[in-house]
Scaffold this active site. Structure first.
Site, PDB file in Angstrom:
ATOM      1  N   THR A 121      55.636  26.490 184.508  1.00  0.00           N
ATOM      2  CA  THR A 121      55.756  25.555 183.387  1.00  0.00           C
ATOM      3  C   THR A 121      54.673  24.482 183.429  1.00  0.00           C
ATOM      4  O   THR A 121      54.178  24.144 184.509  1.00  0.00           O
ATOM      5  CB  THR A 121      57.150  24.894 183.437  1.00  0.00           C
ATOM      6  OG1 THR A 121      57.190  23.807 182.517  1.00  0.00           O
ATOM      7  CG2 THR A 121      57.450  24.330 184.825  1.00  0.00           C
ATOM      8  N   ASP A 122      54.368  23.920 182.279  1.00  0.00           N
ATOM      9  CA  ASP A 122      53.413  22.803 182.235  1.00  0.00           C
ATOM     10  C   ASP A 122      53.987  21.537 182.874  1.00  0.00           C
ATOM     11  O   ASP A 122      53.249  20.591 183.164  1.00  0.00           O
ATOM     12  CB  ASP A 122      52.960  22.516 180.797  1.00  0.00           C
ATOM     13  CG  ASP A 122      54.088  22.206 179.821  1.00  0.00           C
ATOM     14  OD1 ASP A 122      55.265  22.198 180.236  1.00  0.00           O
ATOM     15  OD2 ASP A 122      53.785  21.960 178.635  1.00  0.00           O
ATOM     16  N   GLU A 123      55.316  21.529 183.089  1.00  0.00           N
ATOM     17  CA  GLU A 123      55.936  20.322 183.652  1.00  0.00           C
ATOM     18  C   GLU A 123      55.482  20.029 185.080  1.00  0.00           C
ATOM     19  O   GLU A 123      55.706  18.922 185.573  1.00  0.00           O
ATOM     20  CB  GLU A 123      57.459  20.447 183.635  1.00  0.00           C
ATOM     21  CG  GLU A 123      58.019  20.528 182.255  1.00  0.00           C
ATOM     22  CD  GLU A 123      59.523  20.368 182.229  1.00  0.00           C
ATOM     23  OE1 GLU A 123      60.093  19.820 183.188  1.00  0.00           O
ATOM     24  OE2 GLU A 123      60.120  20.798 181.247  1.00  0.00           O
ATOM     25  N   TYR A 148      63.909  19.771 188.618  1.00  0.00           N
ATOM     26  CA  TYR A 148      63.490  21.078 188.080  1.00  0.00           C
ATOM     27  C   TYR A 148      61.978  21.279 188.240  1.00  0.00           C
ATOM     28  O   TYR A 148      61.524  22.275 188.805  1.00  0.00           O
ATOM     29  CB  TYR A 148      63.879  21.205 186.598  1.00  0.00           C
ATOM     30  CG  TYR A 148      63.115  22.296 185.869  1.00  0.00           C
ATOM     31  CD1 TYR A 148      63.322  23.638 186.167  1.00  0.00           C
ATOM     32  CD2 TYR A 148      62.157  21.981 184.899  1.00  0.00           C
ATOM     33  CE1 TYR A 148      62.602  24.639 185.527  1.00  0.00           C
ATOM     34  CE2 TYR A 148      61.441  22.969 184.249  1.00  0.00           C
ATOM     35  CZ  TYR A 148      61.666  24.293 184.573  1.00  0.00           C
ATOM     36  OH  TYR A 148      60.942  25.288 183.942  1.00  0.00           O
ATOM     37  N   LYS A 152      59.722  23.945 190.521  1.00  0.00           N
ATOM     38  CA  LYS A 152      58.746  24.886 189.935  1.00  0.00           C
ATOM     39  C   LYS A 152      57.362  24.647 190.545  1.00  0.00           C
ATOM     40  O   LYS A 152      56.625  25.599 190.834  1.00  0.00           O
ATOM     41  CB  LYS A 152      58.683  24.736 188.414  1.00  0.00           C
ATOM     42  CG  LYS A 152      59.928  25.211 187.673  1.00  0.00           C
ATOM     43  CD  LYS A 152      60.253  26.687 187.863  1.00  0.00           C
ATOM     44  CE  LYS A 152      59.232  27.607 187.210  1.00  0.00           C
ATOM     45  NZ  LYS A 152      59.668  29.028 187.272  1.00  0.00           N
TER      46      LYS A 152
HETATM   47  P1  NAD Z   1      66.801  30.628 181.192  1.00  0.00           P
HETATM   48  O1  NAD Z   1      67.596  29.593 181.917  1.00  0.00           O
HETATM   49  O2  NAD Z   1      67.124  30.917 179.780  1.00  0.00           O
HETATM   50  O3  NAD Z   1      66.894  32.021 181.983  1.00  0.00           O
HETATM   51  C1  NAD Z   1      66.806  32.102 183.372  1.00  0.00           C
HETATM   52  C2  NAD Z   1      67.360  33.461 183.795  1.00  0.00           C
HETATM   53  O4  NAD Z   1      67.252  33.550 185.232  1.00  0.00           O
HETATM   54  C3  NAD Z   1      68.841  33.658 183.457  1.00  0.00           C
HETATM   55  O5  NAD Z   1      69.027  34.929 182.887  1.00  0.00           O
HETATM   56  C4  NAD Z   1      69.542  33.545 184.795  1.00  0.00           C
HETATM   57  O6  NAD Z   1      70.734  34.317 184.892  1.00  0.00           O
HETATM   58  C5  NAD Z   1      68.475  34.058 185.736  1.00  0.00           C
HETATM   59  N1  NAD Z   1      68.674  33.579 187.107  1.00  0.00           N
HETATM   60  C6  NAD Z   1      68.892  32.287 187.499  1.00  0.00           C
HETATM   61  N2  NAD Z   1      69.068  32.240 188.835  1.00  0.00           N
HETATM   62  C7  NAD Z   1      68.922  33.514 189.288  1.00  0.00           C
HETATM   63  C8  NAD Z   1      68.963  34.092 190.584  1.00  0.00           C
HETATM   64  N3  NAD Z   1      69.194  33.343 191.683  1.00  0.00           N
HETATM   65  N4  NAD Z   1      68.770  35.425 190.694  1.00  0.00           N
HETATM   66  C9  NAD Z   1      68.546  36.183 189.592  1.00  0.00           C
HETATM   67  N5  NAD Z   1      68.514  35.692 188.348  1.00  0.00           N
HETATM   68  C10 NAD Z   1      68.683  34.366 188.203  1.00  0.00           C
HETATM   69  O7  NAD Z   1      65.299  30.185 181.372  1.00  0.00           O
HETATM   70  P2  NAD Z   1      64.037  30.384 180.412  1.00  0.00           P
HETATM   71  O8  NAD Z   1      63.936  29.217 179.522  1.00  0.00           O
HETATM   72  O9  NAD Z   1      64.073  31.749 179.869  1.00  0.00           O
HETATM   73  O10 NAD Z   1      62.858  30.268 181.494  1.00  0.00           O
HETATM   74  C11 NAD Z   1      62.391  31.436 182.171  1.00  0.00           C
HETATM   75  C12 NAD Z   1      61.231  31.060 183.046  1.00  0.00           C
HETATM   76  O11 NAD Z   1      60.183  30.501 182.255  1.00  0.00           O
HETATM   77  C13 NAD Z   1      61.546  30.015 184.111  1.00  0.00           C
HETATM   78  O12 NAD Z   1      60.844  30.354 185.287  1.00  0.00           O
HETATM   79  C14 NAD Z   1      61.026  28.720 183.525  1.00  0.00           C
HETATM   80  O13 NAD Z   1      60.665  27.813 184.537  1.00  0.00           O
HETATM   81  C15 NAD Z   1      59.819  29.215 182.775  1.00  0.00           C
HETATM   82  N6  NAD Z   1      59.387  28.398 181.621  1.00  0.00           N
HETATM   83  C16 NAD Z   1      60.280  28.053 180.651  1.00  0.00           C
HETATM   84  C17 NAD Z   1      59.836  27.348 179.542  1.00  0.00           C
HETATM   85  C18 NAD Z   1      60.772  26.989 178.404  1.00  0.00           C
HETATM   86  O14 NAD Z   1      60.359  26.343 177.441  1.00  0.00           O
HETATM   87  N7  NAD Z   1      62.048  27.389 178.432  1.00  0.00           N
HETATM   88  C19 NAD Z   1      58.499  26.970 179.443  1.00  0.00           C
HETATM   89  C20 NAD Z   1      57.617  27.319 180.477  1.00  0.00           C
HETATM   90  C21 NAD Z   1      58.078  28.052 181.555  1.00  0.00           C
HETATM   91  O1  TDX Z   2      69.803  16.994 172.841  1.00  0.00           O
HETATM   92  C1  TDX Z   2      68.636  16.796 173.195  1.00  0.00           C
HETATM   93  N1  TDX Z   2      67.918  15.779 172.617  1.00  0.00           N
HETATM   94  C2  TDX Z   2      66.639  15.498 172.942  1.00  0.00           C
HETATM   95  O2  TDX Z   2      66.045  14.556 172.385  1.00  0.00           O
HETATM   96  C3  TDX Z   2      67.970  17.625 174.191  1.00  0.00           C
HETATM   97  C4  TDX Z   2      68.722  18.761 174.839  1.00  0.00           C
HETATM   98  C5  TDX Z   2      66.667  17.349 174.496  1.00  0.00           C
HETATM   99  N2  TDX Z   2      66.004  16.319 173.908  1.00  0.00           N
HETATM  100  C6  TDX Z   2      64.568  16.081 174.219  1.00  0.00           C
HETATM  101  C7  TDX Z   2      64.183  16.097 175.677  1.00  0.00           C
HETATM  102  C8  TDX Z   2      62.777  16.633 175.621  1.00  0.00           C
HETATM  103  O3  TDX Z   2      61.851  15.589 175.354  1.00  0.00           O
HETATM  104  O4  TDX Z   2      63.887  17.184 173.634  1.00  0.00           O
HETATM  105  C9  TDX Z   2      62.771  17.601 174.441  1.00  0.00           C
HETATM  106  C10 TDX Z   2      62.945  19.058 174.845  1.00  0.00           C
HETATM  107  O5  TDX Z   2      64.062  19.114 175.723  1.00  0.00           O
HETATM  108  P1  TDX Z   2      64.493  20.485 176.467  1.00  0.00           P
HETATM  109  O6  TDX Z   2      64.789  21.533 175.450  1.00  0.00           O
HETATM  110  O7  TDX Z   2      65.561  20.137 177.445  1.00  0.00           O
HETATM  111  O8  TDX Z   2      63.126  20.918 177.169  1.00  0.00           O
HETATM  112  P2  TDX Z   2      62.191  20.225 178.283  1.00  0.00           P
HETATM  113  O9  TDX Z   2      62.941  19.296 179.125  1.00  0.00           O
HETATM  114  O10 TDX Z   2      60.959  19.746 177.586  1.00  0.00           O
HETATM  115  O11 TDX Z   2      61.852  21.521 179.186  1.00  0.00           O
HETATM  116  C11 TDX Z   2      61.595  22.806 178.560  1.00  0.00           C
HETATM  117  O12 TDX Z   2      60.207  23.073 178.533  1.00  0.00           O
HETATM  118  C12 TDX Z   2      59.579  23.278 179.763  1.00  0.00           C
HETATM  119  C13 TDX Z   2      62.323  23.913 179.306  1.00  0.00           C
HETATM  120  O13 TDX Z   2      63.717  23.625 179.342  1.00  0.00           O
HETATM  121  C14 TDX Z   2      61.774  24.070 180.706  1.00  0.00           C
HETATM  122  O14 TDX Z   2      62.398  25.188 181.349  1.00  0.00           O
HETATM  123  C15 TDX Z   2      60.289  24.321 180.604  1.00  0.00           C
HETATM  124  O15 TDX Z   2      59.740  24.368 181.880  1.00  0.00           O
END
Ligand code: NAD
Ligand code: TDX
Length: 332
Positions: A121-123, A148, A152
């Protein structure tokens, strides 16, 4: 690559990637997923069983991971605990899955010489000022804020150390905020869409000035496939689609696209340590590997996502009350 192991493939981005692989390649896919609260079998249910197999298990289970890695040509590692707010409430599963789980996968690919792509992630870079003209690049120093993002960041360091010390054949990518179908309704965009459907006013943390750089999950998937097939071992690629928007703009867009007044939302308690702004410069991925996003227009991607949540109410409805009760207990 005939057989690919996708960890976390029953989660949001992982399942979008599996759909992408089935639609655009001939490869067979095994999903290894623990099926935590964030996963759903339904996200994979429409896919042909001869192409996609789901193994329910933990990435920290070394014998299981070793066996599966030995049976595949490549591993794409999505599995993680992914929600910042949850990591503030209880960091324990974040340390276990994101660090110990990644270590377990690294040891298996090291033993078998298997190609690995690590999803991050960019975080990991912390945050930028609102008026900063800079964006994150592959050269930006790590500076994670939340439990988190710290786990990562640690997982990224493990992958790089295993490449350098043990010759593991790995690439890494750090992507910005994803949106699209199958995203858990605890996350910002689907939470607010489902709130509006339910007649609940959207909840904006703090002032709403925080900026996220949105990319459609399908564009993330095409980037990962590009890196897996064309990327250079040991390299990191930043993935983003020039989609910077502040949270206030996103809430107002959701409201207007759903036929509500743009000011029909509430400000709630801010997230502790809330990162101000993320912004990705994906020049390296575009120039070196020729990748381009196809969902250039956030507004139309958001419209499609709203339509998807309207059409898939049976998927998210069972979780809505519990998600909102958890947020309410936090004043959010
Ligand atoms: P998500 O929470 O929707 O999915 C995570 C999945 O991993 C789930 O299906 C969960 O059951 C599985 N999991 C968790 N713990 C596990 C374990 N111990 N063994 C096997 N499976 C396990 O997450 P997401 O938003 O789809 O993110 C997926 C990946 O992408 C993560 O690595 C996250 O850091 C990265 N990422 C997410 C975002 C975003 O915007 N959501 C952005 C950049 C990177
Ligand atoms: O109810 C809300 N109101 C609100 O203002 C929620 C749930 C979030 N927010 C804000 C927090 C953040 O600034 O919205 C923005 C996005 O929030 P999230 O969806 O929780 O994402 P963020 O914390 O930015 O992280 C996401 O992007 C990077 C993913 O969850 C991570 O897994 C990924 O690494």
């Amino acid at each position: 690559m005939d057989r690919i192991l996708v960890t976390g493939g029953a989660g949001f981005i992982g399942s979008n990637f599996v759909h992408h692989l089935v639609a655009t390649t001939d490869t067979r896919v095994t999903v290894l997923d623990k099926l935590t609260y964030a996963a759903s079998r339904e996200s994979l249910a429409a896919l042909p069983p001869e192409r996609v197999e789901l193994v329910v298990g933990d990435i920290c289970d070394a014998p299981l991971v070793d066996r599966l890695v030995g049976e595949h040509d490549a591993v794409v590692h999505y599995a993680a605990e992914s929600h910042n707010d949850n990591s503030l409430a209880d960091p324990t599963p974040f340390v276990q899955t994101n660090l110990v789980g990644t270590f377990t996968i690294l040891e298996a690919v090291r033993r078998h010489g298997t190609r690995l792509h690590h999803i991050s992630t960019d975080e990991v870079y912390g945050d930028l000022e609102l008026d900063d003209s800079e964006r994150f690049t592959e050269a930006t120093a790590y500076n994670p804020s939340s439990p988190y993002s710290a786990t990562k960041a640690g997982s990224d360091h493990l992958v790089r150390a295993w490449v350098r010390s043990f010759g593991v054949q790995a690439t890494l990518s750090n992507c910005s905020n994803n949106y699209g179908p199958w995203q858990h309704i605890e996350k910002f965009i689907p939470r607010q869409i489902t709130n509006v459907i339910d007649g609940i006013r959207p909840r904006l943390y703090g002032s709403g000035e925080n900026v996220r750089d949105w990319i459609h999950a399908d564009d993330h998937s095409s980037a990962v496939w590009t890196i897996l097939t064309k990327g250079e071992i040991g390299q990191t690629y930043l993935v983003g689609a020039d989609g910077e928007k502040n949270n206030l703009e996103v809430v107002q867009l959701i409201l207007t696209q759903m036929g509500r007044p743009a000011d029909a939302f509430d400000h709630v308690t801010d997230r502790a340590g809330h990162d101000l702004r993320y912004a990705i410069d994906s020049t390296k991925l575009r120039t070196e590997l020729g990748w381009r996003p196809t969902y250039g227009d956030f507004e139309s991607g958001l419209e499609r996502t709203i339509a998807w949540y309207r059409e898939h109410e049976d998927w998210w409805r069972p979780h809505k009350d519990a998600v909102e009760a958890k947020y309410a207990a936090q004043g959010q």
